[in-house]
Scaffold this active site. Structure first.
Site, mmCIF file in Angstrom:
data_model
loop_
_atom_site.group_PDB
_atom_site.id
_atom_site.type_symbol
_atom_site.label_atom_id
_atom_site.label_comp_id
_atom_site.label_asym_id
_atom_site.label_seq_id
_atom_site.Cartn_x
_atom_site.Cartn_y
_atom_site.Cartn_z
ATOM 1 N N LEU A 53 23.486 -47.056 36.257
ATOM 2 C CA LEU A 53 24.634 -46.681 36.607
ATOM 3 C C LEU A 53 24.810 -45.766 37.704
ATOM 4 O O LEU A 53 25.900 -45.665 38.353
ATOM 5 C CB LEU A 53 25.806 -46.312 35.292
ATOM 6 N N TYR A 103 29.129 -47.294 52.533
ATOM 7 C CA TYR A 103 28.945 -47.220 50.793
ATOM 8 C C TYR A 103 28.632 -48.843 50.604
ATOM 9 O O TYR A 103 27.788 -49.048 49.576
ATOM 10 C CB TYR A 103 30.486 -46.835 50.206
ATOM 11 N N LYS A 107 25.019 -50.365 48.353
ATOM 12 C CA LYS A 107 25.162 -51.198 47.230
ATOM 13 C C LYS A 107 24.570 -52.331 47.513
ATOM 14 O O LYS A 107 23.901 -52.958 46.773
ATOM 15 C CB LYS A 107 26.811 -51.087 46.983
ATOM 16 N N ASN A 132 38.048 -51.873 40.704
ATOM 17 C CA ASN A 132 38.290 -50.572 40.395
ATOM 18 C C ASN A 132 38.517 -50.450 38.886
ATOM 19 O O ASN A 132 39.078 -51.085 38.412
ATOM 20 C CB ASN A 132 39.597 -50.311 41.110
ATOM 21 N N PRO A 279 69.160 -36.896 -3.833
ATOM 22 C CA PRO A 279 69.368 -37.444 -5.093
ATOM 23 C C PRO A 279 70.601 -37.846 -5.119
ATOM 24 O O PRO A 279 71.678 -36.999 -4.879
ATOM 25 C CB PRO A 279 68.749 -36.097 -5.968
#
Length: 367
Positions: A53, A103, A107, A132, A279
């Site tokens: 991860l 990015y 990946k 997301n 009561p």
């Protein structure tokens, strides 16, 4: 016991995955930014399955994308090769791998090098492209709009929306974790995997839902839990509440007989209220055409009496907190409830509809 190595174990997905793996009976080996590359090699030597991860999504320098996403993945492969055994590797990639930016490129390179390694060695690999992600323990005011909105709204801070119509593809943390764990013991097919369901929600709709959650403490309406996204977003929102604001007061309608307090309201499942009778007090003596209720005495002792409005016969049910028993209140029967004990009697009351002062469907008639 199978040993699962989780890289990025202190991150948002990592923390959730660690707990779930432990709950499923696996031994977890953690690797995070506080560990060295030499630590990684020794941890891989112990591992039976690697869930990778760790990665970089907000670096100071562009080259950190490639170091944190591609280079680290390559190092894992280099450490696995000398083991001379198949160690399945799961990579947490991103839908941005299909986008032409640094990015996304980093990946995509990590994905490709894993697939090439698998083709050369037949070592199983699972590559997930995640949308997301939202859920508990995600860092607010960092790179998650859901976490930021949840945190800010829960803490009374402003949120910024540039375009309410911006659509977000969203996936929930528990769905991710369950999908990852489902790969253990399965054969890899060499294709990109996605976590389902993916919710496509407009940014303005997310904000509206979160403000509705915040306001629910005043209007008492709970979310629509039949909607999967709304259910998961509400759970996420609650995880960002300030620790000194877990509780909230209810409006108690108090008189000399006791009190009546609305607790929960729904759009299509009616409402729940709490009735306290002193009561000797008798409450009710009315009937309904369509409105129906359920009474559950949880403390004290009482009698619930019924009479068909077309009859003179009275029906009685003894109720007590010592024996929890639900009493249905049918339409067409006038009814009352009397506290025959020495202490306050507490009754949980469910009604099939929200009270409407303009159409209360409540008609006085002595039992």
């Amino acid at each position: 016991m199978m040993k699962i190595l989780i890289t990025g174990s202190k991150g948002f997905i990592g923390k959730n995955l660690v707990y779930k793996c432990l709950q499923e009976g696996y031994e977890v080996i953690e690797f995070d930014r506080d560990n060295s590359i030499n630590d990684l090699a020794s941890k891989i030597h112990e591992a039976d399955f690697i869930m990778h991860l760790a990665g970089i999504n907000r670096p100071k320098e562009t080259n950190e994308f490639y170091e944190g996403n591609y280079d680290l993945t390559q190092k894992i492969i280099d450490f696995v090769k000398p083991e001379n055994r198949n160690i399945p590797i799961l990579l947490s990639s991103s839908i941005h791998a299909a986008v032409d930016n640094d990015y996304g490129k980093s990946k995509k390179m990590a994905e490709d090098t894993l697939f090439n390694f698998s083709r050369e060695t037949e070592n199983p690999v699972f590559v997930y492209r995640l949308a997301n992600t939202f859920g508990k323990w995600c860092k607010p005011n960092y790179n998650s709009v859901i976490a930021t909105f949840c945190y800010n709204i829960a803490h009374g801070k402003d949120i910024q929306i540039n375009d309410r119509d911006t659509e977000l593809p969203l996936v929930y943390i528990d769905d991710i974790v369950d999908s990852f764990i489902s790969c253990i013991g399965k054969e890899a097919n060499g294709s990109i995997k996605n976590v389902e369901p993916i919710y496509k929600i407009k940014l303005g709709e997310v904000a509206d839902l979160l403000y509705k959650f915040k306001n629910s403490r005043d209007d008492l309406f709970v979310p629509n839990l039949s909607n999967g996204f709304e259910k998961k977003l509400y759970s996420t929102y609650l995880s960002y509440l300030p620790e000194d604001e877990f509780s909230y007061p209810l409006k108690m309608n108090v008189d000399n007989r006791g009190s009546f307090t609305e607790f929960v309201k729904t759009v299509d499942r009616g409402q729940v209220s709490i009735n306290i009778s002193k009561p000797g007090i008798v409450k009710g003596n009315h009937w309904h055409h369509t409105k129906n209720e359920k009474f559950l005495v949880v403390s004290g002792k009482g009698i619930i009496r019924f009479r068909d409005v077309n009859s003179s016969e009275i029906i009685e049910y003894l109720v007590s907190g010592e024996k929890l028993e639900v009493i249905d209140i049918p339409v067409g029967y006038t009814h009352n409830i009397e506290n025959i004990g020495d202490t306050d009697m507490v009754t949980v009351m469910w009604c099939n509809e929200i009270f409407d002062k303009d159409n209360p469907d409540t008609y006085y008639l002595e039992v």
